[in-house]
Write an enzyme that holds these catalytic residues in place. Sequence first.
Site, mmCIF file in Angstrom:
data_model
loop_
_atom_site.group_PDB
_atom_site.id
_atom_site.type_symbol
_atom_site.label_atom_id
_atom_site.label_comp_id
_atom_site.label_asym_id
_atom_site.label_seq_id
_atom_site.Cartn_x
_atom_site.Cartn_y
_atom_site.Cartn_z
ATOM 1 N N HIS A 1 36.147 41.039 47.807
ATOM 2 C CA HIS A 1 35.950 42.544 47.209
ATOM 3 C C HIS A 1 34.673 43.016 47.559
ATOM 4 O O HIS A 1 34.675 44.172 48.096
ATOM 5 C CB HIS A 1 36.478 42.523 45.912
ATOM 6 C CG HIS A 1 38.041 42.484 45.512
ATOM 7 N ND1 HIS A 1 38.753 43.567 45.674
ATOM 8 C CD2 HIS A 1 38.550 41.859 44.774
ATOM 9 C CE1 HIS A 1 39.904 43.260 45.341
ATOM 10 N NE2 HIS A 1 39.855 42.253 44.598
ATOM 11 N N CYS B 1 46.668 40.790 43.107
ATOM 12 C CA CYS B 1 45.326 41.528 43.034
ATOM 13 C C CYS B 1 45.559 42.831 42.097
ATOM 14 O O CYS B 1 46.695 43.509 42.406
ATOM 15 C CB CYS B 1 44.957 41.931 44.257
ATOM 16 S SG CYS B 1 43.490 42.904 44.172
ATOM 17 N N GLU C 1 37.222 37.237 44.625
ATOM 18 C CA GLU C 1 36.454 38.297 44.324
ATOM 19 C C GLU C 1 35.253 38.649 45.327
ATOM 20 O O GLU C 1 34.660 39.781 45.454
ATOM 21 C CB GLU C 1 35.736 37.751 43.152
ATOM 22 C CG GLU C 1 37.068 37.699 41.788
ATOM 23 C CD GLU C 1 37.808 39.067 41.466
ATOM 24 O OE1 GLU C 1 39.037 38.659 41.394
ATOM 25 O OE2 GLU C 1 37.546 40.057 41.948
ATOM 26 N N GLY D 1 40.032 38.017 37.135
ATOM 27 C CA GLY D 1 38.761 38.415 37.806
ATOM 28 C C GLY D 1 38.789 39.806 38.080
ATOM 29 O O GLY D 1 39.669 40.396 37.954
HETATM 30 O O1 K2U Z 1 40.656 40.694 41.953
HETATM 31 C C1 K2U Z 1 41.620 40.890 41.270
HETATM 32 O O2 K2U Z 1 42.331 41.855 41.380
HETATM 33 C C2 K2U Z 1 41.784 39.963 39.981
HETATM 34 C C3 K2U Z 1 42.839 38.922 40.516
HETATM 35 C C4 K2U Z 1 42.191 37.456 40.982
HETATM 36 C C5 K2U Z 1 42.896 36.732 41.253
HETATM 37 C C6 K2U Z 1 43.751 36.746 42.453
HETATM 38 C C7 K2U Z 1 44.152 35.996 43.164
HETATM 39 C C8 K2U Z 1 44.226 34.298 42.751
HETATM 40 C C9 K2U Z 1 43.423 34.406 41.523
HETATM 41 C C10 K2U Z 1 42.831 35.305 40.923
HETATM 42 C C11 K2U Z 1 43.724 39.224 39.263
HETATM 43 O O3 K2U Z 1 43.598 38.550 38.454
HETATM 44 S S1 K2U Z 1 45.483 39.060 39.822
HETATM 45 C C12 K2U Z 1 46.399 38.409 38.499
HETATM 46 C C13 K2U Z 1 46.206 36.753 38.284
HETATM 47 C C14 K2U Z 1 46.333 36.375 36.966
HETATM 48 C C15 K2U Z 1 46.409 35.086 36.836
HETATM 49 C C16 K2U Z 1 46.326 34.149 37.872
HETATM 50 C C17 K2U Z 1 46.484 34.626 39.245
HETATM 51 C C18 K2U Z 1 46.319 36.000 39.229
HETATM 52 ZN ZN ZN Z 2 41.810 41.422 43.978
#
Ligand code: K2U
Ligand code: ZN
Length: 172
Positions: A140, A94, A137, A46
């Site tokens: 954010h 994140c 998200e 995301g």
């Molecule tokens: O917002 C972001 O930085 C994207 C995050 C989204 C996310 C955070 C927490 C739980 C689910 C999604 C990044 O994708 S963090 C990396 C990641 C990759 C796979 C699964 C979970 C987190």
């Molecule tokens: Zn994040």
Amino acid sequence: MSVKIILTEPNKLLRQVSKTVEKVGEEERMLMDDMLDTMYAAPGIGLAAIQIGVPKRIIVMDISRDENKKEPMYFVNPVIKNKNEEKAKYEEGCLSVPEQFAEIERPNACEVEYLDYEGKKQMLNADGLLATCIQHEMDHLEGILFIDYLSKLKKSMIIKKLSKIRVNREIF
Ligand code: K2U
Ligand code: ZN
């Protein structure tokens, strides 16, 4: 389409409240294309526009985690219409809080109204990882990071670590 720099905490820009998009046009579609390139390159599942320094209420996601079968999702002006009472815990990370993880509890399902890549009104019932990711998200867009849900001590320890990582990256 290009990969952009992802802002990392501590950074005041990440704390801005993102603004509603008046109209989904070519500029917004190019931004969503760049956001996806950036997200896949990170890699992540995301990304909110503010994470590449653009304070617009735009999110991209792809929870397929399959290089060969990408399933991108585009959310412009997303609004969570209702959240389940039941909660679920997830070890969140994140891209703007590199190498830090914490267990965060959120509603285990939610309904989201948004505009898609073409600007068409859509509704999504999300549960599981999709629900966790969309709520992460959406935070954010309000300038909220997952570390804001932690105790003052844990949050300050993470910010101290991030500042050290940043200094080391600048030196080497
Ligand atoms: O917002 C972001 O930085 C994207 C995050 C989204 C996310 C955070 C927490 C739980 C689910 C999604 C990044 O994708 S963090 C990396 C990641 C990759 C796979 C699964 C979970 C987190
Ligand atoms: Zn994040």
